[in-house]
Design a protein around this motif. Structure first.
Motif, PDB file in Angstrom:
ATOM      1  N   GLN A  89     -30.825 -27.386  16.610  1.00  0.00           N
ATOM      2  CA  GLN A  89     -31.061 -27.950  15.279  1.00  0.00           C
ATOM      3  C   GLN A  89     -32.276 -28.866  15.274  1.00  0.00           C
ATOM      4  O   GLN A  89     -33.044 -28.888  14.338  1.00  0.00           O
ATOM      5  CB  GLN A  89     -29.821 -28.708  14.801  1.00  0.00           C
ATOM      6  N   PHE A 349     -16.735 -16.400   7.770  1.00  0.00           N
ATOM      7  CA  PHE A 349     -16.345 -17.781   7.539  1.00  0.00           C
ATOM      8  C   PHE A 349     -16.208 -18.025   6.055  1.00  0.00           C
ATOM      9  O   PHE A 349     -17.145 -17.868   5.292  1.00  0.00           O
ATOM     10  CB  PHE A 349     -17.360 -18.743   8.154  1.00  0.00           C
ATOM     11  N   GLU A 351     -16.001 -20.468   4.023  1.00  0.00           N
ATOM     12  CA  GLU A 351     -16.780 -21.390   3.210  1.00  0.00           C
ATOM     13  C   GLU A 351     -18.126 -20.789   2.836  1.00  0.00           C
ATOM     14  O   GLU A 351     -18.807 -21.283   1.965  1.00  0.00           O
ATOM     15  CB  GLU A 351     -16.969 -22.742   3.913  1.00  0.00           C
TER      16      GLU A 351
ATOM     17  N   GLU B 162     -13.631 -23.667  11.665  1.00  0.00           N
ATOM     18  CA  GLU B 162     -12.953 -22.537  11.020  1.00  0.00           C
ATOM     19  C   GLU B 162     -12.068 -21.825  12.025  1.00  0.00           C
ATOM     20  O   GLU B 162     -12.406 -21.759  13.206  1.00  0.00           O
ATOM     21  CB  GLU B 162     -13.995 -21.509  10.546  1.00  0.00           C
ATOM     22  N   GLU B 330      -7.335 -25.553   3.118  1.00  0.00           N
ATOM     23  CA  GLU B 330      -8.663 -25.173   3.585  1.00  0.00           C
ATOM     24  C   GLU B 330      -9.708 -25.257   2.478  1.00  0.00           C
ATOM     25  O   GLU B 330     -10.766 -25.818   2.670  1.00  0.00           O
ATOM     26  CB  GLU B 330      -8.671 -23.821   4.285  1.00  0.00           C
ATOM     27  N   HIS B 331      -9.419 -24.730   1.301  1.00  0.00           N
ATOM     28  CA  HIS B 331     -10.412 -24.835   0.237  1.00  0.00           C
ATOM     29  C   HIS B 331     -10.231 -26.112  -0.563  1.00  0.00           C
ATOM     30  O   HIS B 331     -11.169 -26.728  -1.013  1.00  0.00           O
ATOM     31  CB  HIS B 331     -10.312 -23.640  -0.712  1.00  0.00           C
ATOM     32  N   TYR B 335     -12.516 -28.165   2.830  1.00  0.00           N
ATOM     33  CA  TYR B 335     -13.835 -27.579   2.641  1.00  0.00           C
ATOM     34  C   TYR B 335     -14.661 -28.319   1.615  1.00  0.00           C
ATOM     35  O   TYR B 335     -15.865 -28.402   1.732  1.00  0.00           O
ATOM     36  CB  TYR B 335     -13.732 -26.106   2.277  1.00  0.00           C
ATOM     37  N   LYS B 339     -18.232 -29.580   2.611  1.00  0.00           N
ATOM     38  CA  LYS B 339     -19.463 -29.164   1.938  1.00  0.00           C
ATOM     39  C   LYS B 339     -20.289 -30.350   1.485  1.00  0.00           C
ATOM     40  O   LYS B 339     -21.503 -30.297   1.410  1.00  0.00           O
ATOM     41  CB  LYS B 339     -19.128 -28.266   0.746  1.00  0.00           C
ATOM     42  N   SER B 347     -21.894 -28.708   8.986  1.00  0.00           N
ATOM     43  CA  SER B 347     -21.350 -27.498   9.604  1.00  0.00           C
ATOM     44  C   SER B 347     -22.314 -27.032  10.682  1.00  0.00           C
ATOM     45  O   SER B 347     -23.517 -27.213  10.583  1.00  0.00           O
ATOM     46  CB  SER B 347     -21.197 -26.405   8.554  1.00  0.00           C
TER      47      SER B 347
END
Lengths: 353, 353
Positions: A89, A349, A351, B162, B330-331, B335, B339, B347
């Motif tokens: 990264q 994945f 997401e 994940e 998870e969502h 997540y 995000k 991530s």
């Protein structure tokens, strides 16, 4: 306008891949299909220090640009594969076992100061795996394990279509799977690693030890003709094993068997779609591949086999430079397509759906 | 308005977790911190067929809702952990070794017809690993390997935050890593799998075989007092081993040693931040954990150790239901936070940055 068009076209076409090794630096000019247009190989001269090695990389890049009548602005980017753990990264080489003085080197930043174009730095085995995915045998494959079978054994994991790095950027040390707890000493200091059985160095080391043991015995005259085994090439060693040479036969057979067993474990753990064999030992071709396939397809769980392919790498000795160049394709081509849902379909994945 | 507010609040608070096993179905009402508010356990009665088993799951869910004065609209969702490979994206149980007739069962769709709320279906070991991540010992950890040490040995991999499924949804078969190519026969039909050494069934089987062998010898009277070993609990077997019982000592020691060796390989391959031990054998606690830690921290590569933690699971016997319920998070929670850049940071998959 015509010139500008040419440059734009070239910008999307040419990348430079650098494979930085302990003894050699390879630099290649790679086109958009992964073909090498120009290739240079120079000594690393690691003993002269990090700065000098980096200068040699820079000079090689300038040389390759000039040889092809390009300008730096006509190159889409430079990818570098380096030995050891790399923070991909930030483009930092954490350390490199065979490059003295290489600790926490911000290689991407250093190169960016010289070349104002995208620069990617990755671990060399990861780059090779990525090269096989973008330009080689694994196009369209999102779950794969790549083994580099050389002096040592390295590995690159591509999971869900991405290079998998782990917590400290050191995932993929397949050579240090323990395949026999009472096995021979490995270079890493532990016993029974895959590398101690199935790498070139491991095979040679076991042969040397066997010869030393034979030499120490009385009445060993009949073995005198085998002393040269220590100086012949690996291909010859494999050929002698096939001919039934009693010094090397079981050592080579065990090398193949343990490689197969390690792949069984990898398949059962990771359920990849493809296992790729790269590196010097993979030059054995079908003679290596067929027994490995037999072991794995008999030994791995049947639930893991329906899509499994075990193959030789396609990029061969150029996997390093082509893979390094392929790193540039991650955002520019591959991901764009992937995000749009093709050509690799839905990401696994959630997401990223 | 007041009622509506209550329901909304409950909707975000309550989930139902179902752990579908070969002999028992566990159903739990789980709150937003992963605490079990209500827990039911009923026989699976798998022999009565798939439809009947699914009816039993439905009835248990209705029962738990009624017992808690809830309505189905007040539940955020239902998560189900099922044995065997599960297509988590479509909620299909591909097959379940201990559930006759369970082939390509669209469990999520079937349940959705009964309960018009979000339904998630996952492999049970994956669900347990996810439970530890969301509600257990691995909060905030994105790279982990979870071993379920029960009758057999299963595993769940969480990579880049994940659940990792592999190509055919069967990744994580840690029990079938080959740790000794000439080792004892495993239930899978191959030799020397970790499960043959370190699972409860493997340990018991090795003890039984040893006893049978002793029985067949003349002058075995001194061993008569050990015949009961076949009928005692695993905790007692481990205790006898620590006391030096000559029948079980080396079998238990090898069970621990091979477990450690398999974890060395997992660490070197995947470079996880955490390895979690779950299941019956993990009840040994520190007495199991400490020797495992010693083996792994001495045997794995030093580059892989700086962040490594080897721990016991926190959810214990409830990992199944809590993990299944955690699938709903998870969502909805995890997540969303991820995000936004927290709490788990960036991530590690670039396309998701």
């Amino acid at each position: 306008m015509h010139l500008a068009e040419n440059i734009d076209k070239k910008k999307s076409k040419w990348t430079i891949g650098v494979d930085l090794g302990g003894t050699k630096i390879s630099v290649g000019l790679i086109n958009e299909t992964g073909k090498i247009e120009q290739y240079l190989k120079i000594p690393t001269q690691a003993e002269q220090g990090q700065k000098e090695t980096i200068n040699r990389i820079k000079q090689s890049i300038y040389q390759i640009i000039e040889l092809n009548n390009l300008k730096i602005g006509g190159i889409a980017g430079i990818g570098i594969g380096a030995p050891g753990p790399v923070d991909y990264q930030r483009g930092i080489v954490h350390c490199a076992p065979n490059l003295p003085g290489w600790t926490e080197v911000p290689l991407a930043d250093i190169m960016r100061k010289e070349f104002p174009i995208p620069i990617k730095v990755e671990n060399d085995a990861n780059a090779a795996a990525w090269g096989e995915k973008i330009f080689g045998v694994a196009r369209g494959i999102d779950e794969l394990v790549c083994l580099t079978l050389g002096t040592g054994i390295g590995g690159g994991l591509i999971l869900c279509g991405e290079i998998y790095h782990g917590k400290n950027f050191v995932a993929g040390e397949i050579g240090h799977m323990v395949v026999n707890k009472i096995g021979p000493r490995c270079n890493c200091g532990k016993n029974g690693c895959l590398e101690a059985y199935s790498s070139a160095a491991g095979i040679r080391d076991r042969i040397s030890k066997r010869i030393a043991s034979l030499k120490s015995q009385p009445d060993n005259q009949k073995f005198l003709n085998i002393y040269n085994l220590e100086n012949i090439g690996l291909a010859q060693i494999f050929e002698l094993a096939r001919q039934g040479n009693m010094i090397v036969k079981d050592i080579v057979e065990e090398a193949i068997e343990y490689l197969g067993i390690a792949i069984i474990s990898l398949v059962n753990i990771l359920n990849p779609e493809m296992v790729i064999l790269l590196g010097g030992i993979a030059n054995e071709g079908e003679k290596l591949l067929n027994p490995i396939k037999e072991i794995v397809f008999q030994g791995a769980m049947s639930s893991h086999l329906p899509d499994l392919k075990i193959v030789l790498g396609k990029l061969g000795v150029f996997a390093g430079v082509i893979g390094a160049a392929a790193l540039l394709w991650e955002h520019q081509k591959y991901y764009t397509l992937n995000k749009k849902g093709g050509p690799h379909g839905q990401s696994c994945f959630k997401e990223c759906d």
